[in-house]
Design a protein around this motif. Structure first.
Motif, PDB file in Angstrom:
ATOM      1  N   ALA A 132       0.858  -1.184   0.000  1.00 15.45           N
ATOM      2  CA  ALA A 132       0.000   0.000   0.000  1.00 15.45           C
ATOM      3  C   ALA A 132       0.889   1.228   0.000  1.00 15.45           C
ATOM      4  CB  ALA A 132      -0.912   0.003   1.226  1.00 15.45           C
ATOM      5  N   ASN A 133       0.554   2.225  -0.837  1.00 14.10           N
ATOM      6  CA  ASN A 133       1.419   3.394  -1.006  1.00 14.10           C
ATOM      7  C   ASN A 133       0.648   4.697  -0.828  1.00 14.10           C
ATOM      8  OD1 ASN A 133       3.715   1.765  -2.051  1.00 14.10           O
ATOM      9  ND2 ASN A 133       2.348   1.455  -3.790  1.00 14.10           N
ATOM     10  N   TYR A 134       1.320   5.651  -0.210  1.00 10.29           N
ATOM     11  CA  TYR A 134       0.814   7.023  -0.145  1.00 10.29           C
ATOM     12  C   TYR A 134       1.989   7.954  -0.433  1.00 10.29           C
ATOM     13  CZ  TYR A 134      -0.783  11.526   1.568  1.00 10.29           C
ATOM     14  OH  TYR A 134      -1.099  12.859   1.659  1.00 10.29           O
ATOM     15  N   SER A 135       1.743   8.983  -1.226  1.00 12.36           N
ATOM     16  CA  SER A 135       2.792   9.985  -1.456  1.00 12.36           C
ATOM     17  C   SER A 135       2.163  11.356  -1.602  1.00 12.36           C
ATOM     18  CB  SER A 135       3.622   9.657  -2.708  1.00 12.36           C
ATOM     19  OG  SER A 135       2.873   9.863  -3.898  1.00 12.36           O
ATOM     20  N   TYR A 136       2.973  12.358  -1.300  1.00 13.16           N
ATOM     21  CA  TYR A 136       2.576  13.745  -1.534  1.00 13.16           C
ATOM     22  C   TYR A 136       3.727  14.449  -2.230  1.00 13.16           C
ATOM     23  CZ  TYR A 136       1.265  18.594  -1.047  1.00 13.16           C
ATOM     24  OH  TYR A 136       0.946  19.898  -1.334  1.00 13.16           O
ATOM     25  N   SER A 137       3.404  15.180  -3.291  1.00 14.95           N
ATOM     26  CA  SER A 137       4.427  15.925  -4.033  1.00 14.95           C
ATOM     27  C   SER A 137       3.818  17.207  -4.564  1.00 14.95           C
ATOM     28  CB  SER A 137       4.969  15.082  -5.188  1.00 14.95           C
ATOM     29  OG  SER A 137       3.911  14.669  -6.047  1.00 14.95           O
ATOM     30  N   HIS A 138       4.667  18.096  -5.049  1.00 14.56           N
ATOM     31  CA  HIS A 138       4.168  19.353  -5.627  1.00 14.56           C
ATOM     32  C   HIS A 138       5.011  19.724  -6.840  1.00 14.56           C
ATOM     33  CE1 HIS A 138       7.511  21.496  -3.626  1.00 14.56           C
ATOM     34  NE2 HIS A 138       7.253  20.715  -2.602  1.00 14.56           N
ATOM     35  N   PHE A 139       4.377  20.380  -7.793  1.00  7.82           N
ATOM     36  CA  PHE A 139       5.003  20.804  -9.045  1.00  7.82           C
ATOM     37  C   PHE A 139       4.063  21.802  -9.702  1.00  7.82           C
ATOM     38  CE2 PHE A 139       2.865  16.717  -9.411  1.00  7.82           C
ATOM     39  CZ  PHE A 139       1.864  16.994 -10.329  1.00  7.82           C
ATOM     40  N   THR A 140       4.483  22.368 -10.829  1.00  6.36           N
ATOM     41  CA  THR A 140       3.667  23.332 -11.561  1.00  6.36           C
ATOM     42  C   THR A 140       3.314  22.798 -12.941  1.00  6.36           C
ATOM     43  OG1 THR A 140       4.656  25.213 -10.412  1.00  6.36           O
ATOM     44  CG2 THR A 140       3.539  25.683 -12.481  1.00  6.36           C
ATOM     45  N   ASN A 141       2.034  22.823 -13.273  1.00 10.24           N
ATOM     46  CA  ASN A 141       1.576  22.510 -14.621  1.00 10.24           C
ATOM     47  C   ASN A 141       1.356  23.807 -15.387  1.00 10.24           C
ATOM     48  OD1 ASN A 141       1.236  19.570 -14.771  1.00 10.24           O
ATOM     49  ND2 ASN A 141      -0.288  19.850 -13.157  1.00 10.24           N
TER      50      ASN A 141
END
Length: 207
Positions: free
Chosen positions: A76-85
């Motif tokens: 089971a996986n959880y991730s949080y990330s941020h970037f710009t589209n």
């Protein structure tokens, strides 16, 4: 909703641990890794052609594995990330443009197959789940954006190097296959599927 999901994933090791008294051979591990997010350039097929470019993203990835057989596990996986589209309606920019600073959350499940070799443990995995995209703050130039989500297929692999019976160093690549998000901005929809690359490195604790 996402807070409840994250809380549930964090509880999984404790819930699975109840079964250890019944199955002494059961093994589990939890890993925490630094993660990158790499997305390809995308161009829609409809007119006017919509172009989507994304900056390099960074984030954290938390994974939990439960060993079913000596070489097979569920994960089971959880991730949080941020970037710009960045969206542009055509190559000249006259059709409009938008920049969406994005927070992405992942909730996925997979089957993992390991191929032990001394202290090196290569593995392959495959599964699926959901990706959630949330526009963030003042860096987003369009105020009519909406949170969106997309089903995703997960493929990947890597190597776990055993540092001790309880710890390993884990280097891996995971790829997410899904349809691009337009954040509710239909004029910027590309309706294309692509692979988002999520390389990660971190440590896993076995118990």
């Amino acid at each position: 909703r996402m807070k409840k999901l994250f809380f549930t994933l964090c509880l999984l090791p404790m819930l699975a641990g109840i079964g250890l008294s019944q199955d002494a051979g059961a093994r589990q591990d939890v890993n925490l890794s630094a993660m990158g997010v790499i997305q390809p350039y995308v161009e829609g097929t409809k007119a006017p052609p919509v172009q989507q470019k994304s900056t390099l993203g960074t984030g954290l990835y938390l994974g939990y594995r439960y060993l079913l057989t000596p070489n097979g596990a569920v994960e089971a996986n959880y991730s949080y990330s941020h970037f710009t589209n960045k969206f542009t309606a055509n190559s000249g920019g006259t059709g409009g443009s938008a920049r969406v600073y994005t927070g992405m959350q992942e909730a996925t499940f997979a089957y993992v197959r390991t191929f032990p070799f001394k202290n090196f443990n290569p593995f392959l995995e495959g599964g699926g789940g959901m990706l959630f995209f949330t526009p963030i703050g003042k860096k987003t130039t369009s105020y009519d954006t909406e949170q969106s989500y997309s089903p995703t297929a997960l493929i990947g692999g890597g190597i776990a190097y055993q540092l001790s019976p309880s710890w390993d160093l884990r280097v891996q690549y995971r790829g997410m296959i899904f349809t691009t998000s337009d954040f509710g901005l239909s004029r910027f929809a590309t309706d294309r599927r692509y692979i988002m690359s999520l390389p990660a490195i971190g440590f896993a604790y076995h118990f």
